[in-house]
Design a protein around this motif. Structure first.
Motif, PDB file in Angstrom:
ATOM      1  N   GLU A 116      24.959  95.302 -69.588  1.00  0.00           N
ATOM      2  CA  GLU A 116      25.946  95.001 -68.562  1.00  0.00           C
ATOM      3  C   GLU A 116      27.347  94.942 -69.160  1.00  0.00           C
ATOM      4  O   GLU A 116      28.278  95.534 -68.632  1.00  0.00           O
ATOM      5  N   ARG A 159      33.785  95.075 -67.121  1.00  0.00           N
ATOM      6  CA  ARG A 159      33.165  95.903 -66.095  1.00  0.00           C
ATOM      7  C   ARG A 159      34.099  96.065 -64.905  1.00  0.00           C
ATOM      8  O   ARG A 159      34.574  95.102 -64.336  1.00  0.00           O
ATOM      9  N   ASN A 160      34.405  97.320 -64.569  1.00  0.00           N
ATOM     10  CA  ASN A 160      35.090  97.674 -63.313  1.00  0.00           C
ATOM     11  C   ASN A 160      34.732  99.111 -62.984  1.00  0.00           C
ATOM     12  O   ASN A 160      34.207  99.863 -63.823  1.00  0.00           O
ATOM     13  N   GLU A 161      35.013  99.530 -61.733  1.00  0.00           N
ATOM     14  CA  GLU A 161      34.575 100.863 -61.284  1.00  0.00           C
ATOM     15  C   GLU A 161      35.266 101.976 -62.058  1.00  0.00           C
ATOM     16  O   GLU A 161      34.651 102.979 -62.422  1.00  0.00           O
ATOM     17  N   THR A 162      36.572 101.804 -62.341  1.00  0.00           N
ATOM     18  CA  THR A 162      37.305 102.855 -63.044  1.00  0.00           C
ATOM     19  C   THR A 162      36.765 103.029 -64.465  1.00  0.00           C
ATOM     20  O   THR A 162      36.520 104.167 -64.925  1.00  0.00           O
ATOM     21  N   GLN A 163      36.529 101.912 -65.164  1.00  0.00           N
ATOM     22  CA  GLN A 163      36.041 102.001 -66.538  1.00  0.00           C
ATOM     23  C   GLN A 163      34.610 102.519 -66.584  1.00  0.00           C
ATOM     24  O   GLN A 163      34.241 103.281 -67.491  1.00  0.00           O
ATOM     25  N   ASP A 164      33.794 102.112 -65.611  1.00  0.00           N
ATOM     26  CA  ASP A 164      32.424 102.608 -65.566  1.00  0.00           C
ATOM     27  C   ASP A 164      32.399 104.121 -65.353  1.00  0.00           C
ATOM     28  O   ASP A 164      31.619 104.843 -65.995  1.00  0.00           O
ATOM     29  N   ALA A 165      33.267 104.579 -64.434  1.00  0.00           N
ATOM     30  CA  ALA A 165      33.310 106.029 -64.177  1.00  0.00           C
ATOM     31  C   ALA A 165      33.798 106.779 -65.409  1.00  0.00           C
ATOM     32  O   ALA A 165      33.271 107.858 -65.748  1.00  0.00           O
ATOM     33  N   ARG A 166      34.820 106.220 -66.075  1.00  0.00           N
ATOM     34  CA  ARG A 166      35.339 106.852 -67.290  1.00  0.00           C
ATOM     35  C   ARG A 166      34.262 106.917 -68.374  1.00  0.00           C
ATOM     36  O   ARG A 166      34.099 107.927 -69.056  1.00  0.00           O
ATOM     37  N   ASP A 182      30.947 106.886 -67.944  1.00  0.00           N
ATOM     38  CA  ASP A 182      29.907 107.840 -67.564  1.00  0.00           C
ATOM     39  C   ASP A 182      30.350 109.281 -67.841  1.00  0.00           C
ATOM     40  O   ASP A 182      29.569 110.122 -68.316  1.00  0.00           O
TER      41      ASP A 182
END
Length: 711
Positions: free
Chosen positions: A119, A155-162, A164
């Motif tokens: 996580e 954890r945040n959406e932008t960092q998770d997308a980056r 991935d």
């Protein structure tokens, strides 16, 4: 008196009793050699495990990687994977960053192999090597090492997308499963827990030699076989009456059919009562040795434990073992530690000692009675025992083991001097006659002290002189010849002791004076006058009590008459004199208040002083005032009569004092010689035993100054 002991490693003993010959089994009262060995091994194992874990955890190759560095590594792998790093720049993707600890040092990361994504925490492996500052050191020979790493991300959406996108472009294998790092994160806590468990196991084994906490409930009674008990009734000298009382118990154990045929039943319990040192435990051993049955021995305090309910469980386990070996004997020493009366307890019925006592009552005579098990107990405080213990059916028989008389003391001395080399002139009857009030333990100590004194003097045998000195040591304490007293104190002590001896010799109903000394002994005695009865006495008359008071008061009166002042040396004399007078008024009815007892003794009849504070009173304030006045009157009358005796025999007092200052100690023979040479007429004071006229003593011419000049 010797007691045979066999080795605890004798296989025949273990086979015959299932225990070692000292009576200690795996539930005994001490850790065995195997238990101590296992404890040592536990400590060694704990140390080895701690060292191995410490080496593993502190010498690992895991490093902390900043999260931006991980992104740059992924970007480098992505460029290499898409062909953006072709030609002369082709090779393993590398990233160089500043060292967190030293900005002048560079770290090089390359060849990201695997990434595990949790996580927040990301772990993996990377090729790593430290680089020195450019231009200072050639790092061409510094070979990269594979290191495990970890990093934390937000954890945040932008960092998770980056993340991935970079992972998919780099071609690095990855997984979103949470890694199992419990052992690595909690190794120290686990190590401490293991150490605590190991130490606890060792302590449990050392406390009573038990192997588990449940073993606390097992009895600590020691089982003795016939080969361990070589003591017989012949060794129990001086207590013939008590021996006769318990012979029936032994005969029942040997020939129970004879009694059962007539409808008789075996006694449930035998209570041995008597002063300390009279041989109660010795008599119990003799019973076991004569009966030839298994013998469990333990103390009343062995049942009591810090855990609630343990004492009752131990009682039940003790009787369970005894029943399986019936007929047998259970001996409980110092029963008062276990069986104190429950009536005075302020604690509820769940008190640990009361639970243990209740279990003992039930086992001795409850719904399920134990047949063939005899309980023998010993105590010197029978007045504190619970009445339920003393009723028939539990302790059916109470045997008094009293102080021995002259014949008993002589028999005891014969037992103890078997291993001592005596001189030909030693008369044990004489030694027994001068040791009135001594019990078996005192006589054993007396013989040992005499043997030590003879050895110290390099003698080949123990003579009567050593026995006399040993009696003085036991009764008055060690002699302190090196204590230096000034001349005035020495003269005062001499007058004090001479007055005691003079009055004791002048009164017809007192014990003869054995020795008078001004040599300090014991803790605080600067001198002493020793009286010894000529025969055994069990009653005291009023005149004898009054004479004893006069002897006690003589010392302080002599100081007052001669020195014109009194000292603190008479404190003990006054205490004893006042207590005699108070007992005459309150206990014996020997006063003007009549034949009335004003206090009921609740102390033990076998302890000195009647148990100290063991008295209860039931009278009003007016009666208390009358008692105090009567006590004062009796003491004042004794003072007046004693003053007259000393005044009429002043010359004899001076002569005895002078002799004491010369030789420091005189015996009865020397004392009577001085009296006969100095007295001018009849010596004894008129009394009820022998009526004689008062002695006509001329007034002495010498005074204290003359005595000082003579010295």
């Amino acid at each position: 008196m010797s007691e045979k002991k066999r080795s605890s490693r004798d296989p025949e003993d273990k086979e015959s009793r299932g225990k070692n010959s000292t009576g200690k089994d795996s539930r005994g009262d001490g850790p065995s050699r195997e238990t101590r060995g296992s404890g040592v091994w536990l400590v060694i194992i704990a140390v080895v495990v701690a060292v191995m874990l410490s080496a593993t955890m502190f010498n690992n190759n895991e490093i902390q990687m900043p999260y931006p560095v991980l992104e740059r590594l992924l970007e480098a792998h992505a460029e290499a994977n898409t062909g953006g790093n072709q030609g002369e720049n082709a090779g393993v993707p590398k990233v160089v960053v500043d060292s967190p600890s030293d900005p002048s040092e560079k770290w090089e990361f390359s060849d990201l192999q695997l990434v595990l994504l949790g996580e927040n925490k990301i772990t993996g492996t990377v090729m790593w090597r430290p680089l020195s500052a450019p231009g200072e050191v050639d790092d061409s020979e510094n070979v990269p090492l594979q290191k495990s790493f970890w990093t934390i991300r937000d954890r945040n959406e932008t960092q998770d997308a980056r993340m991935d996108q970079l992972v998919s472009q780099s071609g690095v294998n990855w997984d979103n499963a949470r890694p199992n790092t419990f052992l690595a994160d909690n190794w120290f806590n686990l190590l401490m827990l293991a150490a605590i468990i190991a130490i606890g196991a060792i302590m449990l084994r050392r406390i009573g030699g038990v192997g588990s906490p449940m073993s606390f409930s097992r009895s600590r009674g020691k089982l003795h076989g016939q080969e361990d008990l070589s003591i017989t009734f012949e060794d129990a000298a001086g207590i013939d009456e008590a021996v006769e009382e318990v012979r029936e118990v032994v005969d029942f154990l040997k020939n129970s059919e004879k009694y059962q045929a007539l409808g008789g039943r075996i006694p449930k319990g035998v209570l041995l009562v008597g002063p300390p040192g009279t041989g109660k435990t010795l008599l119990a051993k003799a019973i076991a040795g004569e009966a030839g049955v298994p013998f469990f021995s333990l103390s009343g305090s062995d049942f009591v434990e810090m855990f609630v309910g343990v004492g009752a469980a131990r009682v039940r386990d003790m009787f369970q073992q005894a029943t399986s070996r019936a007929p047998c004997i259970i001996f409980i020493d110092e029963l008062d530690a276990l069986g104190k009366s429950r009536s005075g307890s302020v604690v509820g019925g769940h008190d640990e000692r009361e639970q243990t006592l209740n279990a003992l009552l039930v086992e001795m005579d409850g719904f399920d009675s134990n047949n063939g098990v005899i309980v023998i107990a010993a105590t010197n405080r029978p007045e504190t025992l619970d009445p339920a213990l003393l009723r028939p059916g539990r302790f059916d028989r109470q045997v008094l083991v009293d102080r021995p008389d002259v014949a008993g003391r002589e028999a005891i001395l014969k037992v103890h001097v078997k291993s001592v080399k005596l001189a030909d002139e030693v008369d044990l009857r004489h030694i027994a006659s001068i040791t009135s009030g001594f019990v078996g333990a005192d006589l054993a100590n007396l013989v040992n002290e005499a043997a030590l004194l003879a050895a110290r003097a390099n003698k080949n045998a123990v003579s009567t002189t050593e026995f006399d000195e040993a009696v003085d040591r036991v009764t008055a304490g060690l002699e302190k010849k090196n204590r230096v007293m000034n001349e005035d104190e020495k003269i005062r002590v001499a007058y004090h002791e001479a007055a005691h001896a003079l009055v004791a010799a002048a009164l017809p109903n007192t014990d003869p004076v054995h020795k008078v000394s001004i040599i300090p002994r014991g803790f605080a005695a600067l001198g002493y006058t020793m009286q010894r009865p000529e025969s055994e006495r069990y009653l005291m008359t009023k005149l004898e009590l009054e004479s004893r008071m006069k002897v006690l008061l003589a010392g302080t009166l002599a100081e007052e008459m001669v020195m014109q002042d009194i000292s603190t040396g008479a404190q003990n004399d006054l205490e004893r004199c006042t207590e005699i007078a108070r007992s005459m008024v309150m206990d014996y009815g020997m006063s003007r208040l009549g034949r009335i007892n004003y206090r009921r003794s609740t102390g033990s009849a076998f302890l000195a002083g009647g148990g100290g504070n063991g008295h209860s009173t039931s009278y009003g304030e007016d009666t208390a005032k009358m008692i105090d006045k009567e006590v004062a009157r009796i003491v004042e009358e004794a003072l007046g009569q004693t003053r007259d005796i000393l005044a009429q025999r002043r010359e004899v007092l001076e002569a005895i004092t002078q002799r004491l200052l010369e030789v420091e100690a005189i015996d009865n023979t020397e004392l009577m010689r001085v009296i006969e040479e100095t007295s001018a007429g009849p010596w004894l004071v008129p009394g009820t035993i022998t009526e004689k006229p008062r002695a006509q003593i001329r007034k002495p011419e010498n005074d204290l100054d003359t005595l000082k000049d003579a010295n």
